[in-house]
Design a protein around this motif. Structure first.
Motif, PDB file in Angstrom:
ATOM      1  N   ALA A 223       1.084  -1.293  -0.042  1.00  0.00           N
ATOM      2  CA  ALA A 223      -0.099  -0.031   0.011  1.00  0.00           C
ATOM      3  C   ALA A 223       0.853   1.279   0.076  1.00  0.00           C
ATOM      4  CB  ALA A 223      -0.963   0.073   1.252  1.00  0.00           C
ATOM      5  N   TRP A 228       6.354  -1.147  -6.873  1.00  0.00           N
ATOM      6  CA  TRP A 228       5.324  -2.339  -6.792  1.00  0.00           C
ATOM      7  C   TRP A 228       6.254  -3.640  -7.489  1.00  0.00           C
ATOM      8  CZ3 TRP A 228      -0.160  -3.924  -7.109  1.00  0.00           C
ATOM      9  CH2 TRP A 228      -0.749  -3.178  -5.906  1.00  0.00           C
ATOM     10  N   GLN A 274      -4.563   5.618  -5.066  1.00  0.00           N
ATOM     11  CA  GLN A 274      -4.120   4.688  -6.173  1.00  0.00           C
ATOM     12  C   GLN A 274      -4.153   3.043  -5.486  1.00  0.00           C
ATOM     13  OE1 GLN A 274      -0.265   6.227  -7.812  1.00  0.00           O
ATOM     14  NE2 GLN A 274      -1.608   6.479  -9.750  1.00  0.00           N
ATOM     15  N   VAL A 275      -3.864   3.118  -4.068  1.00  0.00           N
ATOM     16  CA  VAL A 275      -3.819   1.698  -3.864  1.00  0.00           C
ATOM     17  C   VAL A 275      -4.975   1.313  -2.541  1.00  0.00           C
ATOM     18  CG1 VAL A 275      -2.647   0.018  -2.716  1.00  0.00           C
ATOM     19  CG2 VAL A 275      -1.563   1.699  -4.264  1.00  0.00           C
ATOM     20  N   ARG A 290      -3.894  -1.895  -7.241  1.00  0.00           N
ATOM     21  CA  ARG A 290      -3.421  -0.517  -7.365  1.00  0.00           C
ATOM     22  C   ARG A 290      -4.222   0.156  -8.554  1.00  0.00           C
ATOM     23  NH1 ARG A 290       2.764   1.271  -8.154  1.00  0.00           N
ATOM     24  NH2 ARG A 290       2.608  -0.001  -9.801  1.00  0.00           N
TER      25      ARG A 290
END
Length: 330
Positions: A223, A228, A274-275, A290
């Motif tokens: 998160a 990523w 976004q997450v 995401r």
């Protein structure tokens, strides 16, 4: 069995294997590859109907014909011999659902006054490549050899079947032009996400995590991570891109899992947030999602609205129909 049929009426079950519900059966799939069933299927005996839909029988011969075709295609898709028994059962249920839906659509076409003329029937039959001789349709071969051969081999009247196909196709075209509701911005959107799926027990076994709690902490770390792919590589996980998809295709995000609350969190993501805050836990897996992109697609939304209307209409017709089935579990 009836409850199963009704429950899945709106799903157009074969999309993931057969492409779509079989409506245009008649000549497009090559009858020369088919063989009439040599044994009883699901307890049906010669002359016994497979089902009765609003007082109209679906014959045992018709059921056998399409059962064999479905089973053949399933075997081509799933080549594992150990699945033979389950494939046969699936093909039985699939065929019954298709034929019940087909009969309901044909009955509805009749109620709406859809009539296939002899000229329309003849024009369609002449397109059958099996009836072409030296580049032209051969009426003598068709009348004196093909028709009796087809009925003797499959127990089905070829012209009746083609006429039904055309009536159902006409009905589908009419219903496909009906928009159930105006498009909204959300329905018109195409979403793209990145998804990481983690299995805590696997992380522990591979010594990526010390214990299950540590595995959950690893999932939560996505998160706040800005790298990523780097983090995923470190914990031996893959970053899967899902999309562009519409909301109706949401089950692709969590590999067929997830509930309303899960998807509500996912589709609230945007450029600013976004997450998702916490990993989504389902079964033995943890999913981290995401947001990547959201863009409008009015054309796709219109197609989905039409498909949605067809699904809702068929589901309503299935619920209202009086259906009796005669297949027996094996």
């Amino acid at each position: 069995m009836l409850d199963v049929l009704r429950k899945h009426a709106s799903s157009w079950l074969i999309k993931f294997i057969l492409g779509a519900i079989i409506i245009s059966f008649a000549f497009f799939f090559g009858y020369n590859r088919m063989t009439r069933a040599k044994r009883s299927i699901a307890g049906l005996t010669p002359g016994q109907p497979a089902a009765i839909v609003n007082g109209v029988e679906i014959s045992e011969t018709e059921f056998h014909f399409f059962f064999e075709r479905n089973l053949e295609r399933l075997k081509e898709t799933f080549k594992d011999p150990s699945m033979a028994g389950s494939l046969q059962k699936f093909a039985q249920n699939l065929t019954l659902q298709q034929l019940v839906q087909r009969e309901i659509m044909f009955q509805t076409a009749g109620k709406l006054g859809i009539h296939i003329t002899d000229e329309q029937l003849a024009a369609t039959i002449k397109k059958n490549s099996e009836l072409i001789r030296d580049g032209e349709f051969d009426p003598i071969f068709y009348r004196h050899q093909y028709l009796p051969y087809f009925e003797n081999r499959f127990g089905i009247n070829y012209e009746d079947m083609v006429r039904q196909d055309l009536a159902i196709d006409t009905l589908q075209s009419l219903l496909a032009n009906v928009d159930a509701k105006p498009a909204t911005e959300t329905e018109s959107a195409l979403w793209t996400f990145e998804v990481v799926t983690l299995t805590p027990t696997k992380l522990v076994e591979e010594k990526v995590a010390k214990d299950l709690e540590d595995a959950k902490a690893i999932a939560e770390s996505f998160a706040s991570s800005k790298d990523w792919k780097g983090l995923a590589k470190k914990v031996r996980a893959d970053v899967k891109t899902v999309g562009p998809i519409t909301i109706s295709e949401r089950t692709k995000i969590l590999s067929g899992r997830g509930n309303f609350e899960d998807f509500q969190k996912i589709f609230m993501l945007n450029e600013t947030k976004q997450v998702i805050d916490k990993p989504i836990e389902s079964g033995d897996a943890l999913f981290v999602v995401r947001f990547v992109e959201k863009k409008a697609s009015p054309v796709k939304a219109a197609e989905e609205r039409r498909s949605g209307f067809l699904d809702e209409w068929l589901q309503g017709e299935m619920k209202a129909a009086k259906i009796t089935t005669f297949l027996q579990p094996e």
